[in-house]
Design an enzyme around this catalytic site. Structure first.
Site, PDB file in Angstrom:
ATOM      1  N   GLU A  22      -1.678   5.356 -11.342  1.00 14.07           N
ATOM      2  CA  GLU A  22      -0.364   5.564 -10.727  1.00 14.07           C
ATOM      3  C   GLU A  22       0.190   4.327 -10.019  1.00 14.07           C
ATOM      4  O   GLU A  22       1.398   4.220  -9.857  1.00 14.07           O
ATOM      5  CB  GLU A  22      -0.363   6.745  -9.755  1.00 14.07           C
ATOM      6  CG  GLU A  22      -0.581   8.082 -10.422  1.00 14.07           C
ATOM      7  CD  GLU A  22      -0.415   9.262  -9.469  1.00 14.07           C
ATOM      8  OE1 GLU A  22      -0.588   9.082  -8.250  1.00 14.07           O
ATOM      9  OE2 GLU A  22      -0.103  10.361  -9.949  1.00 14.07           O
ATOM     10  N   TRP A  32      -1.656  17.955 -12.970  1.00 14.50           N
ATOM     11  CA  TRP A  32      -2.801  18.041 -13.884  1.00 14.50           C
ATOM     12  C   TRP A  32      -4.037  18.552 -13.164  1.00 14.50           C
ATOM     13  O   TRP A  32      -5.126  18.528 -13.712  1.00 14.50           O
ATOM     14  CB  TRP A  32      -3.089  16.676 -14.517  1.00 14.50           C
ATOM     15  CG  TRP A  32      -3.641  15.637 -13.578  1.00 14.50           C
ATOM     16  CD1 TRP A  32      -3.376  15.498 -12.240  1.00 14.50           C
ATOM     17  CD2 TRP A  32      -4.556  14.591 -13.899  1.00 14.50           C
ATOM     18  NE1 TRP A  32      -4.058  14.434 -11.710  1.00 14.50           N
ATOM     19  CE2 TRP A  32      -4.790  13.849 -12.704  1.00 14.50           C
ATOM     20  CE3 TRP A  32      -5.199  14.200 -15.067  1.00 14.50           C
ATOM     21  CZ2 TRP A  32      -5.643  12.744 -12.663  1.00 14.50           C
ATOM     22  CZ3 TRP A  32      -6.037  13.091 -15.026  1.00 14.50           C
ATOM     23  CH2 TRP A  32      -6.253  12.385 -13.843  1.00 14.50           C
ATOM     24  N   ASP A  33      -3.856  19.018 -11.908  1.00 12.54           N
ATOM     25  CA  ASP A  33      -5.014  19.380 -11.094  1.00 12.54           C
ATOM     26  C   ASP A  33      -5.851  20.507 -11.691  1.00 12.54           C
ATOM     27  O   ASP A  33      -7.016  20.681 -11.327  1.00 12.54           O
ATOM     28  CB  ASP A  33      -4.559  19.756  -9.678  1.00 12.54           C
ATOM     29  CG  ASP A  33      -3.929  18.570  -8.968  1.00 12.54           C
ATOM     30  OD1 ASP A  33      -2.886  18.103  -9.443  1.00 12.54           O
ATOM     31  OD2 ASP A  33      -4.477  18.115  -7.946  1.00 12.54           O
ATOM     32  N   LYS A  90      -5.185   2.881  -7.578  1.00 11.29           N
ATOM     33  CA  LYS A  90      -5.119   3.918  -6.547  1.00 11.29           C
ATOM     34  C   LYS A  90      -6.330   4.842  -6.635  1.00 11.29           C
ATOM     35  O   LYS A  90      -6.875   5.290  -5.632  1.00 11.29           O
ATOM     36  CB  LYS A  90      -3.833   4.717  -6.717  1.00 11.29           C
ATOM     37  CG  LYS A  90      -3.680   5.907  -5.777  1.00 11.29           C
ATOM     38  CD  LYS A  90      -2.386   6.662  -6.077  1.00 11.29           C
ATOM     39  CE  LYS A  90      -2.259   7.913  -5.235  1.00 11.29           C
ATOM     40  NZ  LYS A  90      -1.041   8.690  -5.571  1.00 11.29           N
ATOM     41  N   GLN A  91      -6.729   5.153  -7.865  1.00  8.42           N
ATOM     42  CA  GLN A  91      -7.797   6.115  -8.085  1.00  8.42           C
ATOM     43  C   GLN A  91      -8.404   5.855  -9.455  1.00  8.42           C
ATOM     44  O   GLN A  91      -7.932   4.996 -10.196  1.00  8.42           O
ATOM     45  CB  GLN A  91      -7.257   7.540  -8.001  1.00  8.42           C
ATOM     46  CG  GLN A  91      -6.139   7.832  -8.994  1.00  8.42           C
ATOM     47  CD  GLN A  91      -5.472   9.165  -8.760  1.00  8.42           C
ATOM     48  OE1 GLN A  91      -6.138  10.173  -8.587  1.00  8.42           O
ATOM     49  NE2 GLN A  91      -4.146   9.176  -8.751  1.00  8.42           N
TER      50      GLN A  91
END
Length: 799
Positions: free
Chosen positions: A493, A354-355, A613-614
């Protein structure tokens, strides 16, 4: 060190892989890592070359399990050039290697303005003396099929001969990522070599499963003089041009190696090998190639450069350099997506995630033709996404979390935890929010460019099919009176299921649900705006029944968003998880960025804890302005005031390990609006992520393209509050003291080079002279119109 160069002094084998990634040279068609030309792949060096979109699928047996993986292929090494010396009448010395030779000086200079990498070194051989070497390489930006390496050898106080072997090496595998070592990495087959007198060797091969033909031709000459001997030596998997040249003080040896690379995916050729031989034979000398290469880069810098004072500006320029090497105007002619690790290494197997969500916002306003090509990559794979949705009994399009050549799901089923050595199930394919990212990029591209033709055709098809998927995936829950989306994984994630659950996935991930509502809303808006004839044509093309739309409307207004303790919940049940003793883990480990791996190695699981995680919920603050986010929540029947959002930001900041390079970027932009005092810490982390390799060795496997492009977007969009909507540029500047001055230019609605500059409490908007229409600029407290040829200076409120 200037603002345009990055310099590496000395030789450090432990940092070689990192430097190779950061010194990669490319042109959007192919790229080559900044490896030492005389070294083949091993534990220290990795001279990888990658062509955009060149994938191959292999089968492996790992830990007793059968695995199939598609990888971006490491192609034959064109860079290989080794040398050795001898005094007149003496024996040949060993081949030079930085790992075994007595180095006196060793230095690399990456010149961003000229897009060249220069290595200078001096070494001593006790039997001969001191030899100086200067090497300059380029991957040509004007002609995307060419690359060149120039090497100048200068002896100090001795005479003799130098032997040079200029090679094309087909004996390569995919071996850049240590944790993939158990997987089959031999992608090339049918390797053939040959020669064409007087100075060219060639190599051709094919990828074993995808059948992509690859051909290289290398022309090597000694400039301005004749070699004592020259021999072309084609071998089984390596083509070698051997030269022996007299050398003496005052008579340096100047060797020019020019390479052409083609594949069977290229257009307007009949045969890759024929094309490579023809191109290399007609290419000019190194000086001529360098002039045209630098001129091409000058044009790119005029369109894209960003001006920020100090170290932040230097880093931003490096990030921009790597973005342009991966996604250049040449990309507009290719069927490729956004490789998450650039064309710089083999991590993530070169896949597309998805970057693009972090990349296209920048490209839209500089290279919209590249953005359109990247969206077309998704459009060509729309039929596959629809078949994937149908396979699980759903309507619409379900895009894969990891995509490669044809758009099937490429996410691995198992992944290795290097901390424990165990192979674990991988459920990241449940990140269906990638579809919302595709839709978001379609909408933002069309808003920025005014490309209604794309929005009404290919863009509309993608948008409607993604909306259709969300509407079908949402189930009505009588107990809550709302629609719910179950069994997904969010951007975090870490949490891929509930503790102790036998099936993976989470319910009502807020980011997933809110972006799904946004997609449905945009799709309905688009259908209302379309001319009746086009709407009917579109309905027929995607087989959309009118009776589907009432459910779209209902779902877009009644998707569930969970809350707990006065903050937005990351997903249903997040508030019931245990708290982690963060201080204890920080005291026990040097880094807890990959907390999931640490806990698994301890026999625990991160799914039990309130740990991310983010950015997950906070990603909403990255994509949408505060006003747009409030409107989205209000449409869903929730009030999102500033206090709730600030509490939510504070809550997740305390519970995020930042195990992704994207995390600092997102938090930096969100905090620039919510809590300015802490924003710079995260912006700095985003800027330094790859340079400092903060993820512990991952940059050597390829740069993090989304994070690099995202830092550019952070200045262009985050600090300015820039939005392109309603046929205007909307600006809401954020005063961030550490980045209080900046400047860049935009390509907007037919205007090339709209200048935006902030300095001394003022914002300047300059529109270049043209016959285009004036630009409407909207700020929080005023609106102005700037005509072509005019510059408008706006006073900003004191911070």
């Amino acid at each position: 060190m200037s603002d345009w160069t990055w310099e590496y002094e000395g030789y450090d084998p432990t940092a070689e892989r990192l430097r190779e990634s950061l010194c990669t040279l490319g042109n959007g068609y192919f790229a080559t890592r900044g490896a030492a030309p005389e070294c083949r792949a091993g534990l220290v060096h990795y001279p990888g070359t990658y062509v955009a979109g060149c994938y191959n699928r292999l089968e492996s047996t790992v830990a007793g399990r059968h695995a199939v993986n598609e990888d971006l292929v490491n192609l034959p090494n064109w860079l290989l050039l080794r040398f050795r010396v001898r005094r007149a009448g003496g024996a040949w010395c060993p081949w030079f290697s930085p790992d075994t030779s007595a180095l006196l000086d060793y230095r690399h200079v990456l010149d961003l303005r000229r897009a060249t990498l220069t290595r200078t070194l001096r070494f001593r051989d006790d039997d001969v003396g001191v030899l100086g070497v200067r090497q300059t390489r380029l991957v040509h930006m004007r002609d995307p099929h060419l690359a060149a390496l120039r090497t100048v050898f200068t002896p100090e106080d001795w005479s003799g001969e130098i032997e040079i072997q200029s090679c094309l090496d087909g004996d390569v595998i995919n071996g850049n990522v240590h944790r993939y070592r158990a997987l089959n990495g031999s992608h090339l087959t049918r390797v053939r070599t040959g020669a064409q007198e007087p100075d060219t060797v060639w190599l051709s091969c094919r990828t074993s499963a995808s059948g992509i033909g690859v051909a290289m031709a290398a022309r090597t000459v000694v400039a301005g003089r004749s070699a004592a001997s020259s021999e072309l030596r084609p071998a089984r998997r390596r083509a070698v041009h051997r030269l022996v040249v007299p050398i003496a003080p005052g008579r340096p040896v100047d060797v020019e190696k020019t390479v052409a690379l083609f594949t069977s995916r290229d257009t307007a050729i009949s045969d890759p090998l024929e094309a490579a031989l023809d191109r290399v034979s007609t290419a000019g000398g190194i000086s001529e190639l360098l002039d045209s290469h630098v001129a091409a880069w000058e044009r790119l810098w005029r369109r894209a450069d960003i001006q920020v004072p100090g170290r932040a500006g230097r880093v931003l320029r490096l990030h921009l350099f790597h973005v342009l090497q991966t996604l250049s105007p040449h990309t507009a002619d290719l069927d490729v997506g956004v490789p998450a690790r650039g064309l710089h290494g083999e991590a993530y197997r070169g896949h597309v995630f998805w970057d693009e969500l972090f990349v296209l916002p920048y490209l839209n306003l500089h290279f919209p033709e590249v953005s359109r090509a990247l969206l077309n990559y998704r459009y060509r794979r729309l039929p596959r996404a629809c078949r994937t949705a149908a396979a699980i009994g759903r309507a619409g399009a379900m895009y894969p979390w990891q995509s490669g050549s044809d758009g099937r799901e490429e996410t691995q089923v198992w992944h290795l935890n290097p901390h424990s050595g165990r192979w674990l199930p991988d459920h990241s394919r449940l990140q269906h929010h990638v579809g919302s990212a595709v839709a978001y990029n379609v909408w933002q591209y069309c808003e920025a460019t005014g490309d209604t033709e794309y929005l009404h055709t290919k863009g509309a098809e993608m948008l409607l099919q993604i909306a259709r998927f969300w509407a079908d995936l949402a189930d009505f829950d009588d107990g809550t009176g709302r629609f719910r989306i179950r069994g997904v994984v969010g951007p975090d994630e870490y949490h891929d299921g509930y503790p102790g659950a036998t099936t993976p996935g989470l319910d009502d991930n807020t980011y997933t649900n809110v972006t799904a509502a946004w997609v449905l809303t945009r799709a309905l808006d688009l259908l209302r705006r379309l001319p009746a004839w086009r709407r009917e044509e579109l309905f027929e093309r995607v087989r959309l029944a009118g009776d589907e739309l009432p459910k779209w409307e209902e779902v877009s207004r009644r998707l569930r968003v969970p809350f707990h303790q006065g903050v937005i919940s990351q997903f249903e049940g997040y508030g019931d998880l245990a708290e982690l003793d963060w201080d204890a883990y920080r005291a026990r480990y040097d880094s807890i960025r990959r907390l999931d791996r640490i806990l698994e190695a301890e026999g625990d699981t991160v799914t039990r804890y309130k740990a991310s995680k983010q950015a997950d919920v906070l990603m909403l603050g990255y994509l949408f302005s505060p006003a747009e986010l409030r409107d989205l929540f209000r449409r869903l029947g929730y009030e999102l005031d500033d206090d709730v959002w600030r509490r939510t930001v504070d809550y997740y900041l305390q519970r995020t390990s930042h195990g992704s390079t994207l995390s600092g970027l997102v938090h930096g932009l969100v905090l620039a609006r919510a809590r300015r005092a802490e924003a710079w810490k995260y912006v700095q982390e985003a800027l330094e992520a790859d340079i400092a390799d903060i993820q512990g060795g991952t940059t050597g496997e390829g740069i993090h393209l989304g994070a690099m492009a995202g830092t550019l977007d952070l200045v262009q969009r985050g600090l300015t509050g820039l939005e392109t909507r309603e046929d205007a540029l909307w600006l809401d500047p954020v005063p961030l003291p550490a980045l209080s001055e900046y400047g860049f230019s935009l390509r907007y609605r037919g205007h090339w080079g709209v200048a935006v500059r902030r300095r001394r409490g003022q914002l300047e908007i300059g529109v270049p002279d043209s016959e285009e229409s004036p630009i409407r600029v909207v700020l929080a407290d005023r609106a102005v119109t700037v005509a072509p040829g005019e510059t408008c200076t706006l006073d900003l409120p004191a911070s």
